[in-house]
Structure formats: structure tokens, C-alpha cells
Design a protein around this motif. Structure first.
Motif, PDB file in Angstrom:
ATOM      1  N   GLU A  23       0.840  -1.215   0.000  1.00  0.00           N
ATOM      2  CA  GLU A  23       0.000   0.000   0.000  1.00  0.00           C
ATOM      3  C   GLU A  23       0.868   1.255   0.000  1.00  0.00           C
ATOM      4  N   ALA A  24       2.004   1.202   0.715  1.00  0.00           N
ATOM      5  CA  ALA A  24       2.914   2.362   0.744  1.00  0.00           C
ATOM      6  C   ALA A  24       3.493   2.620  -0.650  1.00  0.00           C
ATOM      7  N   LEU A  25       3.730   1.548  -1.413  1.00  0.00           N
ATOM      8  CA  LEU A  25       4.260   1.720  -2.772  1.00  0.00           C
ATOM      9  C   LEU A  25       3.235   2.417  -3.666  1.00  0.00           C
ATOM     10  N   LYS A  26       1.954   2.151  -3.415  1.00  0.00           N
ATOM     11  CA  LYS A  26       0.903   2.839  -4.182  1.00  0.00           C
ATOM     12  C   LYS A  26       0.954   4.346  -3.902  1.00  0.00           C
ATOM     13  N   VAL A  27       1.261   4.681  -2.645  1.00  0.00           N
ATOM     14  CA  VAL A  27       1.365   6.093  -2.267  1.00  0.00           C
ATOM     15  C   VAL A  27       2.558   6.751  -2.975  1.00  0.00           C
ATOM     16  N   LEU A  28       3.663   6.018  -3.085  1.00  0.00           N
ATOM     17  CA  LEU A  28       4.833   6.563  -3.801  1.00  0.00           C
ATOM     18  C   LEU A  28       4.453   6.873  -5.251  1.00  0.00           C
ATOM     19  N   LYS A  29       3.736   5.936  -5.866  1.00  0.00           N
ATOM     20  CA  LYS A  29       3.349   6.096  -7.263  1.00  0.00           C
ATOM     21  C   LYS A  29       2.438   7.315  -7.427  1.00  0.00           C
ATOM     22  N   LYS A  30       1.507   7.436  -6.515  1.00  0.00           N
ATOM     23  CA  LYS A  30       0.570   8.562  -6.581  1.00  0.00           C
ATOM     24  C   LYS A  30       1.323   9.894  -6.411  1.00  0.00           C
ATOM     25  N   THR A  31       2.346   9.882  -5.555  1.00  0.00           N
ATOM     26  CA  THR A  31       3.141  11.107  -5.348  1.00  0.00           C
ATOM     27  C   THR A  31       3.872  11.484  -6.637  1.00  0.00           C
ATOM     28  N   SER A 342     -17.790  -4.919  12.417  1.00  0.00           N
ATOM     29  CA  SER A 342     -18.499  -5.449  11.244  1.00  0.00           C
ATOM     30  C   SER A 342     -18.389  -4.481  10.062  1.00  0.00           C
ATOM     31  N   LYS A 343     -18.046  -3.204  10.347  1.00  0.00           N
ATOM     32  CA  LYS A 343     -17.949  -2.215   9.262  1.00  0.00           C
ATOM     33  C   LYS A 343     -16.506  -1.993   8.822  1.00  0.00           C
ATOM     34  N   ALA A 344     -15.577  -2.791   9.368  1.00  0.00           N
ATOM     35  CA  ALA A 344     -14.155  -2.574   9.069  1.00  0.00           C
ATOM     36  C   ALA A 344     -13.853  -2.866   7.603  1.00  0.00           C
ATOM     37  N   ILE A 345     -12.904  -2.101   7.060  1.00  0.00           N
ATOM     38  CA  ILE A 345     -12.479  -2.331   5.679  1.00  0.00           C
ATOM     39  C   ILE A 345     -11.107  -3.009   5.666  1.00  0.00           C
ATOM     40  N   GLY A 346     -10.699  -3.510   4.508  1.00  0.00           N
ATOM     41  CA  GLY A 346      -9.438  -4.247   4.394  1.00  0.00           C
ATOM     42  C   GLY A 346      -8.250  -3.347   4.066  1.00  0.00           C
ATOM     43  N   THR A 347      -7.090  -3.994   3.994  1.00  0.00           N
ATOM     44  CA  THR A 347      -5.823  -3.289   3.759  1.00  0.00           C
ATOM     45  C   THR A 347      -5.833  -2.525   2.432  1.00  0.00           C
ATOM     46  N   THR A 348      -6.214  -3.208   1.363  1.00  0.00           N
ATOM     47  CA  THR A 348      -6.184  -2.594   0.031  1.00  0.00           C
ATOM     48  C   THR A 348      -7.197  -1.466  -0.073  1.00  0.00           C
ATOM     49  N   ALA A 349      -8.384  -1.694   0.505  1.00  0.00           N
ATOM     50  CA  ALA A 349      -9.418  -0.648   0.445  1.00  0.00           C
ATOM     51  C   ALA A 349      -8.930   0.603   1.158  1.00  0.00           C
ATOM     52  N   MET A 350      -8.276   0.433   2.312  1.00  0.00           N
ATOM     53  CA  MET A 350      -7.757   1.596   3.047  1.00  0.00           C
ATOM     54  C   MET A 350      -6.695   2.314   2.215  1.00  0.00           C
ATOM     55  N   GLY A 351      -5.793   1.534   1.604  1.00  0.00           N
ATOM     56  CA  GLY A 351      -4.751   2.139   0.758  1.00  0.00           C
ATOM     57  C   GLY A 351      -5.364   2.919  -0.402  1.00  0.00           C
ATOM     58  N   ASP A 352      -6.377   2.324  -1.042  1.00  0.00           N
ATOM     59  CA  ASP A 352      -7.028   2.990  -2.184  1.00  0.00           C
ATOM     60  C   ASP A 352      -7.688   4.301  -1.762  1.00  0.00           C
ATOM     61  N   LEU A 353      -8.379   4.268  -0.618  1.00  0.00           N
ATOM     62  CA  LEU A 353      -9.043   5.492  -0.149  1.00  0.00           C
ATOM     63  C   LEU A 353      -8.022   6.602   0.086  1.00  0.00           C
ATOM     64  N   ILE A 354      -6.881   6.224   0.660  1.00  0.00           N
ATOM     65  CA  ILE A 354      -5.860   7.242   0.972  1.00  0.00           C
ATOM     66  C   ILE A 354      -5.265   7.830  -0.318  1.00  0.00           C
ATOM     67  N   ILE A 355      -4.930   6.960  -1.281  1.00  0.00           N
ATOM     68  CA  ILE A 355      -4.337   7.552  -2.508  1.00  0.00           C
ATOM     69  C   ILE A 355      -5.377   8.395  -3.265  1.00  0.00           C
ATOM     70  N   ASN A 356      -6.638   7.981  -3.194  1.00  0.00           N
ATOM     71  CA  ASN A 356      -7.654   8.790  -3.875  1.00  0.00           C
ATOM     72  C   ASN A 356      -7.876  10.131  -3.192  1.00  0.00           C
ATOM     73  N   ALA A 357      -7.565  10.191  -1.898  1.00  0.00           N
ATOM     74  CA  ALA A 357      -7.766  11.455  -1.158  1.00  0.00           C
ATOM     75  C   ALA A 357      -6.557  12.378  -1.265  1.00  0.00           C
ATOM     76  N   MET A 358      -5.428  11.863  -1.786  1.00  0.00           N
ATOM     77  CA  MET A 358      -4.229  12.715  -1.881  1.00  0.00           C
ATOM     78  C   MET A 358      -4.419  13.805  -2.928  1.00  0.00           C
ATOM     79  N   LYS A 359      -4.034  15.017  -2.544  1.00  0.00           N
ATOM     80  CA  LYS A 359      -4.181  16.157  -3.467  1.00  0.00           C
ATOM     81  C   LYS A 359      -2.886  16.955  -3.485  1.00  0.00           C
ATOM     82  N   LYS A 360      -2.702  17.694  -4.570  1.00  0.00           N
ATOM     83  CA  LYS A 360      -1.532  18.579  -4.621  1.00  0.00           C
ATOM     84  C   LYS A 360      -1.875  19.904  -3.950  1.00  0.00           C
TER      85      LYS A 360
END
Ligand code: NAD
Length: 360
Positions: A23-31, A342-360
Motif C-alpha cells: 500500500e505504501a508503494l501505491k502512495v509513492l506512485k501517486k506522489t 463489522s464495518k471494518a475495511i481491508g488493507t487494500t481498500a484503506m490504501g485505495d481510499l488514501i491515494i484517492n484522497a491525496m491532493k496537490k
């Protein structure tokens, strides 16, 4: 403008290590996409997986990979499979080995309380309000590394641990702490026990000498027992705390607990210059490995720390931190920080939400 390519050695390790690092690598890519930075990542074997495949927790090629990189991103190592191995064939031996081989002499641990997670802490929310501090701990000197022995004393068997610090060891970590303070709130608390320990008196002298070079930083000397109390009483009053090895070991764990969850805590180990090794504070969590439910935030925040401390990419770091806050404020949680599991999300979903929320 094309940014210089930064080389990052990536050591996923064992258990949930590779999941959270993914998930951290996805953040690098998004950066790269958002800010135009360029990263070259290369993976190496480290920990239990390296024992299985190469017969040692820290293969020479992994060490070379790290030495040739600008920074290292590490997941976690260890697991029951290797628990009964001899010392040299234990994943944790690789951790000590890599720190030594890379000359990492300080450990940096931020403790930031996210407003929406205040309830997860054992302290009252109003005490935690605004807490955002960093503990800078000396890592290679002091009582943990001093001479140790047993002897026969007048009253029978005695044990001795010696605590040694030299000026150069103190100076380099103190300077690093002042530098970090300059990038933040410009307040530094130097923690010692100068009322009883000679090493602490030397520590204080060196701090006062280095402080002259940083007139903008507001310095206070705090005795370690008082610091332990103040961390619980008024944690928001601290910005950067610098201290020796054993005090730092204890205070950084205490500070970590202010935030409530181990899945949120990032860390860095630094040497001379800008090189650093970045990793979550948590271990390989074998109990949940492979289920896709681990919290990747500690590792993602370790990338933000890498941007700040090694690359000076403060804007990109702020983008990651703001994205994490936005996702948490919107109520998204992995199991470890969810009230309603019961409402918890998974590792990938959390990573995706974070990269989608990243803005310049
Ligand atoms: P741990 O941090 O791995 O796990 C403690 C508890 O916290 C477990 O219940 C785990 O499920 C949970 N947890 C940890 N990280 C989480 C995350 N990101 N998301 C959700 N839940 C998380 O500590 P442990 O169980 O004492 O150790 C497990 C293994 O990790 C051992 O082999 C230990 O030696 C190793 N370890 C490695 C490091 C490191 O690589 N730096 C640090 C600590 C422990």
C-alpha cells in the motif's frame, strides 16, 4: 522541471510486512503523478523469508541494495516459524545487523493524535487535544551498550551495567533533533537526569553548546521523571523531545500509547546525512497475516516521514498526512481501529481510499 530520481530499497519482510508495504508503494506512485517526483524502487529479501531462501536474515545483496539507496522502506520481520531458531538465524538479528551496518544512530518516532481517534486512547480526549510530537532517541550508546558484568561484592553477588556517552555521540543526535525542530514547531525538550547522572550532565552541556547554533529553537531541559509525567498531563505542549537510549526507549513507548493504536505509528532510523530507514512501529502480526485486514496507515505515514526527513518533500508529506486524516474523518477504519468491527475495511481498500484522497 524533472526531479532527481530517488532510490528506495524496499524490504517487505514477513507476515503483514509485504501487505502494508504494498500500500505504501501505491502512495509513492501517486506522489510521482501528483508532484512529478521520481522514485526507483528495488525489493530485497530480509528477515524470515531471507532465512528460508538465502540462509541468513540479512543477505549481503540486501545490504548492498540498502547502501546504494537514498532510503529504505521496511515492513516487518519475524514469526513463529523462526522463533526457535538459533540467534544468528532469527529475523530480529537481521534488524540489529542492518541498523549497525547502515550506521543508524537515532530513532525517530512521531506520536500524532488524530482527533477522530481520540476515543481509542486510554487518556481523556481533552488532554490529548492537539498532540503532535516527535521523540528522537539515541540508539547506539548508553547503558544498553556499556560494559556489563557480574562480580563478588562484600554482600555477595553483584551485577554492573555501565553507561557511557562521548561528546561526539551526543552532539550528532542533538544536532539532528534541532534540525528536526526547525522543520516543525521550533521547540525542543532535552530529557536527561542531570541531577544524578554524569552522562546526563555531559549531555546537558553539549545541548547548551549546540543550542547557540539554533537561536530560533526554544529549548527546555526536562528531567526524565518529570517528562514521563508531563507526557500524560500535557502531551500537546511537546514538539520535539531528544534523549539518550534507555530514556528514549521508555518515553517513546509511552508517547506511542497516547495515540491508541499500534497500526498508526511510523518510525525512522537515521544516520549521518539524509539517509534513513523507515518502518512501522508494529511487528509482522502473524495472527492476521495473509487475511488482507492489516492497517497500512503506519507504513504509509512512514513514507510521509521519509519525504520530510530524507527528501525534504514537505508538501508531498503533508498531502499524505492530510489524506489519512480525511479518510479517518470520513469514518473509514481497519479492524484494529474500528469500534464497529463489522464495518471494518481491508488493507487494500484503506490504501485505495488514501491515494484517492491525496491532493496537490
Ligand atoms: P505485532 O506488532 O506484530 O502485533 C501485536 C498485535 O497488534 C497483534 O494482535 C497484531 O495483529 C496487531 N497489529 C500489529 N500491527 C497491525 C496492523 N498494521 N494492523 C492491524 N493490527 C496490527 O507484535 P508481536 O505480536 O509481539 O510480534 C509478532 C512478530 O513481529 C514477532 O516475531 C516479533 O519479533 C516481530 N516484531 C518485529 C518488529 C519489526 O520488524 N520491527 C517489531 C516488533 C515485533
Amino acid at each position: 522541471m524533472t526531479a532527481e530520481v530517488k532510490k528506495i530499497a524496499v524490504l517487505g519482510g514477513d507476515g503483514i510486512g509485504p501487505e502494508v508495504v504494498g500500500e505504501a508503494l501505491k502512495v509513492l506512485k501517486k506522489t510521482e503523478e501528483l508532484f512529478g517526483y521520481q522514485f526507483e524502487t528495488e525489493s530485497g529479501l530480509f528477515g524470515g523469508i531471507a532465512i528460508d531462501e538465502k540462509g541468513t536474515p540479512l543477505p549481503q545483496e540486501t545490504l548492498e541494495l540498502c547502501k546504494n539507496a537514498d532510503a529504505v522502506l521496511l515492513g516487518a520481520v519475524g514469526g513463529p516459524k523462526w522463533d526457535n531458531n538459533s540467534k544468528e538465524l532469527r529475523p530480529e538479528t537481521g534488524l540489529l545487523g542492518i541498523r549497525k551496518a547502515l550506521g543508524l544512530f537515532s530513532n525517530i518516532r512521531p506520536a500524532t493524535v488524530f482527533d477522530c481517534l481520540k476515543e481509542a486512547s486510554t487518556l481523556k480526549p481533552e488532554v490529548l487535544e492537539g498532540t503532535d510530537l516527535i521523540v528522537v532517541r539515541e540508539l547506539t550508546g548508553g547503558i544498553y551498550f556499556g560494559e556489563k558484568f557480574r562480580r563478588e561484592g562484600a554482600q555477595g553477588e553483584e551485577a554492573v551495567d555501565t553507561c557511557v556517552y562521548n561528546v561526539q555521540e551526543v552532539e550528532r543526535i542533538v544536532r539532528q533533533a534541532f534540525d528536526i525542530a526547525m522543520t516543525r514547531g521550533k521547540r525542543l525538550a532535552s530529557v536527561d537526569k542531570a541531577n544524578v547522572l554524569e552522562t546526563s550532565r555531559l549531555w546537558r552541556e553539549v545541548v547548551n553548546r549546540v543550542a547557540v547554533e539554533y537561536p530560533e529553537v526554544e529549548l527546555e531541559h526536562v528531567l526524565v521523571d518529570n517528562c514521563a509525567m508531563q507526557l500524560l498531563r500535557r502531551p500537546s505542549s511537546f514538539d520535539v523531545i531528544v534523549t539518550e537510549n534507555m530514556f528514549g526507549d521508555i518515553l517513546s513507548d509511552e508517547a506511542a500509547m497516547l495515540t491508541g493504536s499500534i497500526g498508526m505509528l511510523s518510525s525512522a532510523s537515521l544516520g549521518e546525512g539524509s539517509f534513513g530507514l523507515y518502518e512501522p512501529v508494529h511487528g509482522s502480526a502473524p495472527d492476521i497475516a495473509g487475511q488482507g485486514i492489516s492497517n497500512p496507515i503506519a507504513t504509509i505515514l512512514s513514507v510521509a516521514l521519509m519525504f520530510r526527513l530524507t527528501f525534504g518533500y514537505h508538501e508531498a508529506a503533508a498531502s499524505i498526512e492530510a489524506a489519512v486524516k480525511e479518510v479517518l474523518d470520513a469514518g473509514h477504519r481497519t479492524g484494529d481501529i474500528a469500534v464497529d468491527k463489522s464495518k471494518a475495511i481491508g488493507t487494500t481498500a484503506m490504501g485505495d481510499l488514501i491515494i484517492n484522497a491525496m491532493k496537490k
